[in-house]
Design an enzyme around this catalytic site. Sequence first.
Site, mmCIF file in Angstrom:
data_model
loop_
_atom_site.group_PDB
_atom_site.id
_atom_site.type_symbol
_atom_site.label_atom_id
_atom_site.label_comp_id
_atom_site.label_asym_id
_atom_site.label_seq_id
_atom_site.Cartn_x
_atom_site.Cartn_y
_atom_site.Cartn_z
ATOM 1 N N ASP A 98 29.650 44.572 39.493
ATOM 2 C CA ASP A 98 30.233 43.461 38.754
ATOM 3 C C ASP A 98 31.174 42.732 39.709
ATOM 4 O OD1 ASP A 98 31.001 41.923 36.361
ATOM 5 O OD2 ASP A 98 30.327 43.700 35.269
ATOM 6 N N ASP A 327 29.712 43.902 25.610
ATOM 7 C CA ASP A 327 30.500 42.864 24.950
ATOM 8 C C ASP A 327 30.103 42.595 23.508
ATOM 9 O OD1 ASP A 327 32.230 42.302 27.053
ATOM 10 O OD2 ASP A 327 30.878 40.842 27.967
HETATM 11 C C1 GLC Z 1 33.074 38.948 30.668
HETATM 12 C C2 GLC Z 1 32.919 40.443 30.563
HETATM 13 C C3 GLC Z 1 33.908 40.939 29.561
HETATM 14 C C4 GLC Z 1 35.299 40.615 30.063
HETATM 15 C C5 GLC Z 1 35.459 39.127 30.348
HETATM 16 C C6 GLC Z 1 36.687 38.846 31.162
HETATM 17 O O1 GLC Z 1 32.718 38.302 29.509
HETATM 18 O O2 GLC Z 1 31.600 40.804 30.278
HETATM 19 O O3 GLC Z 1 33.766 42.302 29.297
HETATM 20 O O4 GLC Z 1 36.243 41.014 29.121
HETATM 21 O O5 GLC Z 1 34.378 38.610 31.069
HETATM 22 O O6 GLC Z 1 36.539 39.340 32.456
#
Ligand code: GLC
Length: 550
Positions: A98, A327
């Site tokens: 990520d 999410d």
């Molecule tokens: C993205 C991620 C989520 C996170 C957000 C802020 O949407 O998938 O889990 O809270 O970004 O980084």
Amino acid sequence: MKKQWYKDMVFYQIWPRSFKDGNGDGMGDLLGVYEKLDYIKSLGCDGIWFSPLYPSPGVDCGYDISDYMDIAQEFGGMDAFKKMLDGAHGRGMKVIMDLVVNHTSTQHEWFQKSRQRIDPYTDYYIWRPAKPNGKLPNNWDSLFEGKAWAWDEVRQEYYMHLFAIEQADLNMDNPLVREEVKKILRYWLDLGVDGFREDVITFISKPEGLPDDRLMPASKGIFMFNHGPHLHEYLEEFKRDVFSKYDCMILAEAPLVTPKKALEYIDEGNAPVLDMMIQFATQEADSFMTDYIHMPFNLRKLKRTYTKWQTELDGKGWNMLYIENHDHPRMVSRYGSEKFQKESAKMLAASYLFQKGTPFIYQGQEIGMTNWYPSDPEMYEDVQTRWQYFNVATKRSPEKRLQRLWHGSRDAARTPVQWDGGENAGFTTGKPWFYINENYKHINVADQEKDEHSVLNFYRRAVQLRKELSCVRHGNYQEYGKLSGTCYTYSREDENQKILVVCAFCEKQQKWKVPAGFDLDAAELVLRNYEKVDPSVLKPYETRVYLWKK
Ligand code: GLC
Ligand code: CA
């Protein structure tokens, strides 16, 4: 020519805190992942996407990063990461990380120096002075909590945070920040990772002058910073200076993206700056704008979205496919049925695994894990969920507000993976960091390993079938019975074969007629979720895949 290995793959997403604890401290870690590499491989998955593994204060469960060049000690540190990476590569699996660079943790050294105006970090973030009239720098909202601005006592200025207060937005217009991003990318690529999933990357370019959003409050400001003026240019720069020099895959998270917009980034005939994007539209068949605004599930809406993406990208761009991630709440509880947990989990698998694209499976999805319904709002961990309970819709009764979280909270999909029916569901020998869904005694991996007809073994067969059939990779997509609100039917066809995928999204039995032009007598039924099949009837959440060879 860039190799496009990801087109033949199926990815597994790991949300590290809840996957598997290897050292007994109650928190998932890379030792746990290492132990389970053969399991992941056994699903037919040949790639892994890791949600963030970096050091982080954990305000947003790792999406608030305080050091981009290391692996958190709680996950086992760099040694555990390298061991896991070798283990994955040794099994022919790719690993993507990520990349969270819209914002950093406020604990990051850059922020700590920036707030003291220590160069070169002074302009690494989006700082604005207080206005004489006491108003905030602009009217945008944070997507997680309150307004998008927080006051910093040290610097005596506001900084922007589109997410949690402890997630400060980087100033991507500063070339030094972009150089830092490239350094991070090279660091991990040189270490051997195979690509990135780029977190909310479409938010990184803010419009000049940060103007007020006139669509507030409904929009939260999102149309102002999504696909900002320099986004394409910055993605192009990352590609030119880094990605083009490696054989890597880039997957970009893209809230609100449409197929038309996506093609501006992924059209293979037009110097694409990304390989695939994560759309949100297929998550909106039972909600409006956010999962917290819950509506009855609407299959026609889902089918329209599936077909729109399949047809509009056809011949131009490739995309990823998913039904679950960290999410959103679990799909069995949303588009399927907890009453028909087993049947609907399998049907949901077939509904997307045979579409064109690269499928992702989120941990626990492969055993049909369901939502978690805590009795007390204090049991929630997620920063966004807590804000939603304590600050939104506060006039409603506590019961109504709790139910809102049951439908909307991401924590529903963040409970530990249910490995067996023993203590702590086999997730840890210690005290789990989070609650375990009480249904682990009848939904768990160990039981499903032993059952030929389990959801788990259905996933394995579906993935294997997908890999065997050339029509699933490149064939033409066609939908049938568009108007049905209870059944989704699609075919895939190429010069070698044709398949028909039938998916009943309904608790009631329904009549079924094969679409015109398909001869069931000549077909082989290659996948199904009921032992006995009556060709003219679909049982609750029934699914079938028919195959015709040419
Ligand atoms: C993205 C991620 C989520 C996170 C957000 C802020 O949407 O998938 O889990 O809270 O970004 O980084
Ligand atoms: Ca651990």
